[in-house]
Design an enzyme around this catalytic site. Structure first.
Site, short mmCIF file in Angstrom:
data_model
loop_
_atom_site.label_atom_id
_atom_site.label_comp_id
_atom_site.label_asym_id
_atom_site.label_seq_id
_atom_site.Cartn_x
_atom_site.Cartn_y
_atom_site.Cartn_z
N ASP A 277 22.60 12.12 -10.67
CA ASP A 277 21.43 12.08 -11.54
C ASP A 277 21.79 11.19 -12.74
O ASP A 277 22.94 10.77 -12.92
CB ASP A 277 20.99 13.49 -11.97
CG ASP A 277 19.52 13.50 -12.38
OD1 ASP A 277 18.96 12.42 -12.64
OD2 ASP A 277 18.92 14.59 -12.45
C1 BGC Z 1 15.92 13.32 -13.55
C2 BGC Z 1 15.75 12.98 -12.11
C3 BGC Z 1 15.15 11.61 -11.95
C4 BGC Z 1 16.04 10.62 -12.65
C5 BGC Z 1 15.55 9.20 -12.53
C6 BGC Z 1 16.64 12.21 -14.30
O1 BGC Z 1 16.62 12.44 -15.66
O2 BGC Z 1 16.62 14.53 -13.67
O3 BGC Z 1 14.94 13.97 -11.49
O4 BGC Z 1 15.00 11.31 -10.60
O5 BGC Z 1 16.09 10.95 -14.02
O6 BGC Z 1 14.43 8.96 -13.26
#
Ligand code: BGC
Length: 746
Positions: A277
């Site tokens: 993530d």
């Molecule tokens: C979130 C994810 C997301 C990623 C990309 C993160 O902050 O937890 O769910 O896919 O950002 O935008």
């Protein structure tokens, strides 16, 4: 050891294909260490979706082969522009993979995932997500960071909006639907996008519902409650997986070899790649398990995180670690293989570009119809006192509240490329519906979502007095749920409850429509209203869907995918809890017990144990009854049931529409296992079917119960069935179903 893997899904097979492997190996041989590591680096270009990292040299990164993937690049021209640099100017011409948060639609915004889960209609969700994939792929985005399948039992957590609620069985069904919708029959189709099941694992159990917080749970709970939807997504062929931010039992999920290697690869046979993530690799330093950037990169990659999203650590650190002999080249090679496999399977080498003219968005009637059906199936009727709904033609309506005409708040969190101009609000839809009758609609905002100012109440009350019925559109705005949007209060925000009380004091029946990304505590609100409708954030067709439901053109068929508590103090509150050794015999105690028999039981002094609305609850405009469930045998041999090809018990029931209108019911089958070596939930969902019946019509339903449904986890966290156990079954239209039967395993 591969336990419990069913026949491989097409894309997982595709990723393991020998022709594809040969292409990967041939390319890998030609790559320098820096080019290999480049494939493992992902950069966000455009609006960031996490803490900014402030880089601007993206074109150089792509040209030098130092970037394998980008996220947040939007628009066919932009994806083509970067792709041209990769394919025409980099040494090895390896195409970029563009990822994006396609969560509940790309441009055609569907209800939030929690709302879609309320449909109990995986087939429709699959269609909706296939449309999302088609729209994203047309702009060059071949990778969706979805489905988010984190089981969530705490409505304080803002991300409860993004998932399918509290139940592993429903969650698994939805997980499969998303993956199939995104990936279609083959990843190589130009309309397919790779799915990324997330956030692995157990992110939804963040302590106190505070985002990014610690998770600590037993291996039994992990496997029985939290893992099934991730596993279902992997079995359905999800080509990628995203690791979570949280620690799990002390080990951050992004450096967790138990999750990312032992379970995901060795048990589940996953052939795709894992992306971290956003900045989660760098966050290993904050977790305190990495002293510096190099050790964070080393720990994440070694545990099984193949691609680094936005930590900007893999690219600079991994080559040095290899050269210093701290990281075997074979580990890097394996991660690169996994990434390249997905790129080859998507057909990116053959078709790196998209047709910029064809990518122009057209809001066809078919797309809007799908969004409307999805919304109609997601909106739950919680209360309908005295049959105030459906609204009779000719009634004069006062439409009140801050969400009656708020297009952006219909879209919900993570609305992709959704455009508020596409959203038809309740006000717009009502104006259309009542256009033939002058004076039939009065509108007053009353208050704002988060306001203490009551100066608008008088106008709202006057509108109510001049009408036959009040529709109050209250709740949360779009930004109050989603990532980094946890709350310590879950009642109606601002002075909306006071507005509701003022409206109710007019004596006019009030239909309350709640827009929210989480269950709110509606105990006080519910007392003042004739009808209560949970609309979530319903997407672009919010208004038309609501109007069709309120006037009864379409039946309410949605059911709650998550428990609605009476008050926040009960949280976490979920239907599939354990019984305790001292369950309260009366779950609905209204007064504190003194010294009587009910004192020493598991209860509160000041609140009942029961929810305001249980999991699976939802009313229809008609009524249904169920015959007691009939198992195909009174007992089975435990050993015959074991394994994926074991014996299957069939449970029959007959459901009848006992009302005077056609309607749709979600038939739900629950079971409880008694006499097992570990305590089992008082109920758990093991089957559901949406059934539409004409007035008076009945239908026989059959639910198969195989090893998957009958098994549970023993104290060693092994999936099993045990002889000498009794299974209680209930069938009906909520988790409080009463029609009952039992059978045993010998
Ligand atoms: C979130 C994810 C997301 C990623 C990309 C993160 O902050 O937890 O769910 O896919 O950002 O935008």
């Amino acid at each position: 050891m591969r336990r419990g893997v069913r026949s491989p899904a097409p894309s997982n097979e595709q990723l393991a294909g020998s022709a594809l492997q040969r292409r990967v190996e041939a390319l890998l041989e030609r790559m320098t260490l820096e080019e290999k590591v480049g494939q493992l680096a992902q950069y966000s270009v455009g609006t960031p979706t996490g803490p900014g990292t402030g880089r601007s040299d993206y074109e150089t990164l792509v040209r030098t082969g130092a970037a394998g993937s980008m996220l947040n690049v939007v628009g066919a021209q932009e994806t083509n522009r970067y792709q041209r640099i990769a394919v025409e100017q980099s040494r090895l011409k390896i195409p970029l993979l563009f990822g994006f948060d396609v969560i509940h639609g790309y441009r055609t915004t569907m209800p939030i995932p929690l709302g879609m889960a309320a449909s109990f209609d995986p087939a429709l969700v699959e269609q909706a997500m296939h449309l999302a994939a088609t729209e994203a792929a047309a702009e060059g985005i071949r990778w969706a960071f979805s489905p988010m399948v984190d089981i969530a039992r705490d409505p304080r957590w803002g991300r409860v909006a993004e998932g399918s609620g509290e139940d592993p069985f429903l969650g698994a069904a939805m997980a499969r639907a998303y993956v199939r919708g995104y990936q279609g029959p083959s990843l190589s189709e130009s309309t397919s996008v790779a799915a990324s099941v997330k956030h692995f694992a157990a992110y939804g159990a963040a302590e106190a519902g505070r985002d990014y917080n610690t998770v600590d749970m037993s291996e039994v709970s992990l496997r029985q409650v939290y893992l099934p939807p991730y596993q279902a997504a992997i079995e359905a062929g999800s080509a990628t997986l995203m690791s979570a931010f949280n620690t799990l039992n002390g080990v951050p999920a992004t450096a967790n070899a138990h999750l990312l290697t032992a379970i995901l690869r060795e048990e589940w046979g996953f052939n795709g790649f894992v992306v971290s993530d956003w900045t989660a690799v760098a966050e290993l330093k904050n977790h305190g398990i990495a002293l510096d950037g190099p050790s964070a990169a080393l720990k994440a990659l070694s545990a099984g995180v193949d691609m680094d999203m936005e930590s900007h650590l893999y690219a600079p650190e991994l080559p040095r670690l290899v050269r210093e002999g701290k990281l075997p080249m074979a580990v890097v090679d394996e991660a690169v293989r996994r990434v390249l496999r997905v790129k080859f399977a998507l057909g990116l080498f053959e078709n790196p570009y998209v047709d910029e003219k064809a990518a122009a968005y057209v809001a066809t009637p078919e797309k809007r119809e799908l969004a409307r059906r999805m919304a109609e199936e997601s909106i739950v009727l919680l209360e309908n006192k005295g049959g105030v709904l459906p609204l009779a033609p000719g009634r004069k309506v006062a439409l009140v509240g801050p969400l009656a005409d708020a297009p952006v708040d219909m879209l919900g969190t993570w609305n992709g490329k959704g455009d508020p101009r596409d959203a038809v609000t309740l006000r717009a839809a009502l104006e259309h519906r009542l256009r033939g009758t002058p004076g039939a609609l009065r509108h007053a905002r009353g208050t704002d979502v988060l306001s203490a100012d009551s100066s608008g109440f008088a106008e709202a009350v006057a509108a109510a007095r001049a009408s036959d019925v009040v529709i109050a559109a209250l709740g949360e705005d779009t930004n109050m749920s989603g990532e980094a949007a946890s709350r310590t209060r879950i009642d109606l925000p601002g002075n909306q409850l006071q507005l509701l009380e003022a409206l109710a004091a007019t004596g006019k029946p009030v239909v309350l429509i709640v827009f929210s990304g989480r269950p709110l505590a509606l105990t006080d609100a519910q007392r003042h209203v004739a009808a209560l409708v949970q609309a979530w954030q319903p997407g672009i067709e919010a208004g038309p869907a609501l109007v069709n439901l309120l006037w009864g053109d379409v039946d309410f068929s949605a059911r709650l995918p998550i428990t609605f508590p009476r008050s926040l103090g009960q949280v976490p509150l979920y239907y599939n809890h354990l019984n305790t050794g001292r369950p309260a015999s009366q779950t609905d105690l209204t007064r504190p017990a003194s010294n009587g028999a009910e004192k020493y039981v598991s209860r509160y002094l000041d609140e009942r144990n029961t929810p305001l609305y249980p999991f699976g609850h939802g009313l229809s405009y008609t009524t249904f009854d169920f015959s007691p469930p009939q198992p195909s045998a009174p007992s089975l041999q435990a050993r015959a049931v074991r394994g994926q090809r074991g014996e299957v018990l069939r449970v029959k029931t007959r459901v009848r529409n006992t009302g005077t209108r056609p309607g749709t019911v979600v038939a739900q089958l629950y079971l409880r296992v008694l006499g097992a070596s570990t305590a089992q939930p008082v109920r758990q969902l093991v089957g559901f079917q949406r059934v539409t019946l004409a007035a008076g019509e009945s239908r026989e339903l059959e639910f198969p119960l195989g090893f998957q449904e009958l098994s549970f986890f023993d104290a060693r966290a092994t999936r099993t069935v045990e002889p000498g156990t009794r299974y209680d079954l209930w069938v009906g239209d909520s988790s409080e179903a009463t029609q009952h039967a039992s059978f045993t395993l010998e």
